[in-house]
Motif scaffolding. Structure first.
Motif, short mmCIF file in Angstrom:
data_model
loop_
_atom_site.label_atom_id
_atom_site.label_comp_id
_atom_site.label_asym_id
_atom_site.label_seq_id
_atom_site.Cartn_x
_atom_site.Cartn_y
_atom_site.Cartn_z
N GLY A 17 12.63 6.65 7.00
CA GLY A 17 12.26 5.38 6.42
C GLY A 17 12.59 5.31 4.93
O GLY A 17 13.22 6.21 4.36
N PHE A 18 12.14 4.24 4.33
CA PHE A 18 12.50 3.94 2.95
C PHE A 18 12.06 5.03 1.97
O PHE A 18 12.80 5.43 1.08
CB PHE A 18 11.87 2.59 2.60
N PHE A 19 10.82 5.52 2.17
CA PHE A 19 10.28 6.45 1.18
C PHE A 19 10.77 7.88 1.36
O PHE A 19 10.35 8.77 0.64
CB PHE A 19 8.75 6.39 1.18
N ALA A 20 11.65 8.11 2.36
CA ALA A 20 12.26 9.42 2.48
C ALA A 20 13.45 9.55 1.52
O ALA A 20 13.97 10.64 1.30
CB ALA A 20 12.71 9.65 3.92
N LYS A 21 13.88 8.41 0.96
CA LYS A 21 15.04 8.43 0.05
C LYS A 21 14.67 9.14 -1.25
O LYS A 21 13.48 9.25 -1.60
CB LYS A 21 15.46 6.99 -0.28
N PRO A 22 15.66 9.59 -2.01
CA PRO A 22 15.36 10.21 -3.29
C PRO A 22 14.78 9.19 -4.27
O PRO A 22 15.11 7.99 -4.18
CB PRO A 22 16.72 10.72 -3.78
N ILE A 41 -0.89 11.22 -9.55
CA ILE A 41 -2.30 10.84 -9.39
C ILE A 41 -2.69 10.99 -7.93
O ILE A 41 -2.05 10.41 -7.05
CB ILE A 41 -2.53 9.37 -9.81
N THR A 42 -3.72 11.77 -7.64
CA THR A 42 -4.25 11.87 -6.29
C THR A 42 -5.69 11.37 -6.30
O THR A 42 -6.53 11.91 -7.01
CB THR A 42 -4.23 13.33 -5.80
N LEU A 43 -5.94 10.30 -5.54
CA LEU A 43 -7.30 9.76 -5.51
C LEU A 43 -8.20 10.71 -4.72
O LEU A 43 -7.76 11.30 -3.72
CB LEU A 43 -7.31 8.39 -4.85
N PRO A 44 -9.45 10.87 -5.16
CA PRO A 44 -10.36 11.77 -4.43
C PRO A 44 -10.63 11.29 -3.00
O PRO A 44 -10.98 12.08 -2.14
CB PRO A 44 -11.63 11.74 -5.28
N SER A 45 -10.42 9.98 -2.76
CA SER A 45 -10.71 9.45 -1.42
C SER A 45 -9.53 9.61 -0.47
O SER A 45 -9.63 9.28 0.71
CB SER A 45 -11.08 7.97 -1.53
N GLU A 46 -8.38 10.09 -0.95
CA GLU A 46 -7.18 10.15 -0.13
C GLU A 46 -6.82 11.58 0.23
O GLU A 46 -7.10 12.51 -0.53
CB GLU A 46 -6.00 9.56 -0.89
N ALA A 47 -6.15 11.72 1.37
CA ALA A 47 -5.55 13.01 1.71
C ALA A 47 -4.33 13.22 0.81
O ALA A 47 -3.76 12.24 0.33
CB ALA A 47 -5.15 13.02 3.17
N PRO A 48 -3.94 14.46 0.54
CA PRO A 48 -2.76 14.70 -0.29
C PRO A 48 -1.53 14.02 0.30
O PRO A 48 -1.38 13.92 1.52
CB PRO A 48 -2.61 16.22 -0.28
N TYR A 49 -0.64 13.53 -0.59
CA TYR A 49 0.52 12.75 -0.16
C TYR A 49 1.54 13.64 0.54
O TYR A 49 1.95 14.67 0.01
CB TYR A 49 1.14 12.09 -1.38
N GLN A 50 1.94 13.24 1.75
CA GLN A 50 3.02 13.92 2.47
C GLN A 50 4.23 13.00 2.48
O GLN A 50 4.17 11.95 3.11
CB GLN A 50 2.61 14.23 3.92
N PRO A 51 5.32 13.33 1.76
CA PRO A 51 6.48 12.44 1.76
C PRO A 51 7.00 12.27 3.17
O PRO A 51 7.17 13.26 3.90
CB PRO A 51 7.50 13.18 0.89
N PRO A 52 7.23 11.02 3.62
CA PRO A 52 7.72 10.79 4.98
C PRO A 52 9.14 11.33 5.12
O PRO A 52 9.89 11.38 4.14
CB PRO A 52 7.66 9.28 5.14
N GLY A 73 0.83 -1.21 0.00
CA GLY A 73 0.00 0.00 0.00
C GLY A 73 0.86 1.25 0.00
O GLY A 73 0.59 2.20 -0.75
N GLU A 74 1.94 1.24 0.83
CA GLU A 74 2.84 2.40 0.87
C GLU A 74 3.48 2.64 -0.50
O GLU A 74 3.53 3.77 -1.00
CB GLU A 74 3.94 2.18 1.90
N LEU A 75 3.96 1.52 -1.08
CA LEU A 75 4.63 1.64 -2.37
C LEU A 75 3.65 2.17 -3.43
O LEU A 75 4.01 3.03 -4.24
CB LEU A 75 5.19 0.27 -2.79
N ALA A 76 2.42 1.66 -3.38
CA ALA A 76 1.42 2.10 -4.36
C ALA A 76 1.17 3.60 -4.23
O ALA A 76 1.06 4.32 -5.22
CB ALA A 76 0.13 1.32 -4.17
N ARG A 77 1.11 4.07 -3.00
CA ARG A 77 0.89 5.51 -2.79
C ARG A 77 2.05 6.32 -3.35
O ARG A 77 1.87 7.36 -3.95
CB ARG A 77 0.72 5.81 -1.29
#
Lengths: 202, 427
Positions: free
Chosen positions: B397-402, B383-394, B371-375
């Motif tokens: 952790g892993f997704f803070a990397k470039p 792509i921002t889904l209407p059901s989701e809050a806007p993405y905040q890069p962490p 799920g994290e990877l998909a986001r």
């Protein structure tokens, strides 16, 4: 008794018993009115719909059939004409009771009796002023229109003399006043105005 | 001309019902203008609109026939008889004709729009015909009830009863749809109503409606009341028998095409296919898939093809294929963005892992990571889904990397992602 026999009492009782059976059978069914994207739906429980339709039709059925004669009647006819109104409301409430007896205790039904009494009173008023055939149609159409308003424009819907499932309950005065107005008008006109009678005459 | 149709009642008795039918039909069509123009769904509207038009028409027919039973109606009945046909048939055909014309006019806009914009198929004659038979059925019920209880006061009650009758397939038992006009089944682009079901329903509607019109005459002869009850009971019995037959022996009413046509286009190594009815969605779909593949950095091992649900035969979905259900109230970009990004992140692999090994704990952790990877993929693809809050890069952790580093990791672990084997560095 003869007054009741001349005012479709048997048909009214049959109608209400039939509606009560249907209400009990389909007590768990609700018709969602969900026309607005961002507003909560206004569910119409089958019980409420049947009770309203039953109240409106009963109001129409109890119209005087010999208006000219009843206009000649004395105060006793006025008493009878007045008495029929709460009786009709009570029969409509019977439909609600039959349905409520079947559903779970936590189902939202407490708002329903007040609504049904208000709409039945409106039905009687419509019968007195506009005639017996128009009244039931008007009652149900007004009810459905109010539900649509409560769904699409809740701010306006809050001011209607009708409550909604899980909404703020109607002050007890509203149905009582509606019933009193309908009863008084029916007594004053002996059940139907001359104009309404002329409207529906062949 | 109108005067002749409506006669002996005033023209308003034909114009008012026609106006009501027209208004309700057109009103019910409004929401369908916001949907994809597909012929199966539009053709079915010809009978689905009867959910509200049916009760209205029944009430109209009831009010008219009950009114004709009153003193004025005695003359009316006599004159109707003067046309040479029995008056109940004459009245029935007139009401049906007036309502059918109004119904047609009310349906025209949505059919015209479908004819203009649909990219595949044509109108389904069977479904449309059943709509008009259903209309006749509603008229017959109204006229029948008016013969049983000729009190115009009851008009609203008839509308409520017919409304509830037509709700039976939806509320009580789906199989009742075999003998009632409204089906409550939205048709996809690759579906159609079966010929046997249509024929049976036509037969049932004609039989029940015919019995009711036949029985509706007898209320007209008050001098022989005994002859009223038997046909009335007979008409109700016919309805009951058909309902029982439908319940005991439920028919397959809708089937999907066994080998639906499809239009495919390869995008960055992924095959994207749609049903020809969804041609208009192909550019959006390919653009979405292309953006996600670029966000991933390479053709993902988990996704070999993306298919519109209508372009696949019913049954098992082949491995590595993503099925995108093009929803009515969502854009293609949102629907496909969600489905394809989760598939790329190995969601199917996680589910398969649970099924095969039974190791819930590991694979549920995998689902959370997928799920994290998909986001992250959706964010990279814009792509921002209407059901989701806007993405905040962490920030940790892993997704803070470039992004380039993450893509390099994905390239090295492509097969692991597809099989939901996320390593410790991912935490």
């Amino acid at each position: 008794m003869r007054y009741l026999a001349a005012h479709g009492a048997r048909a009214v009782v049959l109608l209400c018993l039939g509606s009560a059976v249907f209400a009990a059978l389909g007590a768990r069914i609700a018709i969602p009115v969900d026309l607005a994207t961002f507003q909560p739906p206004r569910d119409i429980p089958l019980i409420e719909l049947l009770a309203t339709a039953c109240g409106g039709v009963a109001a129409g059925l109890t119209a005087p059939r010999m208006v000219e004669w009843e206009k000649l009647g004395t105060r006793r006819v006025a008493w009878w004409a007045a008495l029929v109104v709460p009786a009709v409301a009570a029969l409509a409430l019977l439909v609600v009771a039959a349905g409520v007896a079947v559903v779970a205790a936590d189902a939202p039904w407490h708002y329903m009796p007040a609504n049904v009494v208000v709409l039945t009173s409106a039905g009687v008023l419509a019968r007195v002023l506009l005639g017996p055939v128009t009244a039931p149609v008007l009652t149900v159409v007004v009810f459905l229109a109010c539900c649509v308003v409560q769904n699409t424009v809740p701010d306006v819907g809050a001011w209607l003399p009708l409550s909604r499932p899980n909404g703020a309950p109607l002050p007890i005065a509203v149905p009582l006043v509606a019933l009193a107005v309908a009863t008084a008008t029916a007594a004053r006109t002996r059940g139907m105005t001359t104009w309404a009678h002329a409207l529906g005459r062949d | 001309m109108i005067r002749r149709i409506a006669w002996p009642l005033a023209p308003v008795t034909a114009l008012l019902p026609a106006g009501l039918v027209l208004a309700v039909t057109a009103g019910m069509s409004v929401e369908h203008f916001g949907r994809r123009p597909e012929w199966p769904a539009t053709s079915a509207l010809a009978h689905e609109h009867l959910a509200l038009v049916g009760p209205l028409v029944a009430a109209i027919a009831f009010h008219r026939w009950a009114t004709l039973a009153r003193p004025l109606g005695l003359f009316a009945a006599a004159r109707l008889g003067g046309t040479g046909k029995p008056e109940h048939w004459a009245n029935f055909t007139r009401v049906w004709a007036v309502c059918a014309v109004a119904y047609t006019v009310g349906l025209l806009p949505i059919f015209a729009r479908t004819a203009a914009d649909a990219t595949y198929g044509g109108p389904a004659a069977g479904s449309i015909l059943l709509g008009y038979l259903g209309l006749a059925f509603a008229v017959a019920i109204g006229q029948f009830l008016a013969a049983v209880a000729p009190l115009p006061v009851l008009t609203v009650l008839v509308a409520v009863l017919v409304f509830l009758l037509f709700q039976l397939p939806q509320v009580v038992l789906d199989a009742f749809g075999a003998v009632l006009p409204v089906q409550w089944h939205p048709l996809a682009a690759n579906e159609h109503e079966t010929a046997t079901a249509l024929l049976f329903r036509a037969f049932a509607l004609i039989a029940i409606g015919g019995a009711m019109v036949l029985a509706s005459r007898l209320g007209r002869s008050p001098d022989r009341p005994a002859r009223t009850a038997l046909p009335a009971l007979g008409a109700v019995a016919v309805l009951a028998v058909f309902l029982v037959v439908a319940a005991v022996n439920p028919a397959t009413r809708v089937t999907a095409a066994a080998d639906p046509p499809r239009r495919c286009q390869p995008v960055e190594g992924v095959e994207v296919c749609v049903h020809p009815a969804h041609d208009a969605d192909l550019p959006d779909l390919t653009a979405t898939v292309a953006a996600l593949v670029r966000a991933y950095g390479r053709t993902p091992a988990a996704v070999a093809g993306v298919h519109d649900a209508a372009s696949l035969p019913p049954g098992e979905v082949p491995a590595g294929r993503v099925v995108v259900r093009l929803l009515l109230d969502q854009t293609t970009r949102d629907t496909a963005g969600e489905d394809v990004s989760t598939a790329m992140a190995g969601f199917a692999g996680c589910l398969r892992g649970i099924r095969v090994t039974g190791d819930r704990a590991t694979y549920e952790a995998g689902i959370a990571r997928a799920g994290e990877l998909a986001r992250w993929l959706r964010h990279q693809a814009g792509i921002t889904l209407p059901s989701e809050a806007p993405y905040q890069p962490p920030t940790t952790g892993f997704f803070a990397k470039p992004p380039d580093e993450i893509r390099a990791w994905l390239a090295a672990n492509d097969d692991n992602v597809a099989q939901c084997r996320y390593g410790a560095e991912f935490a």
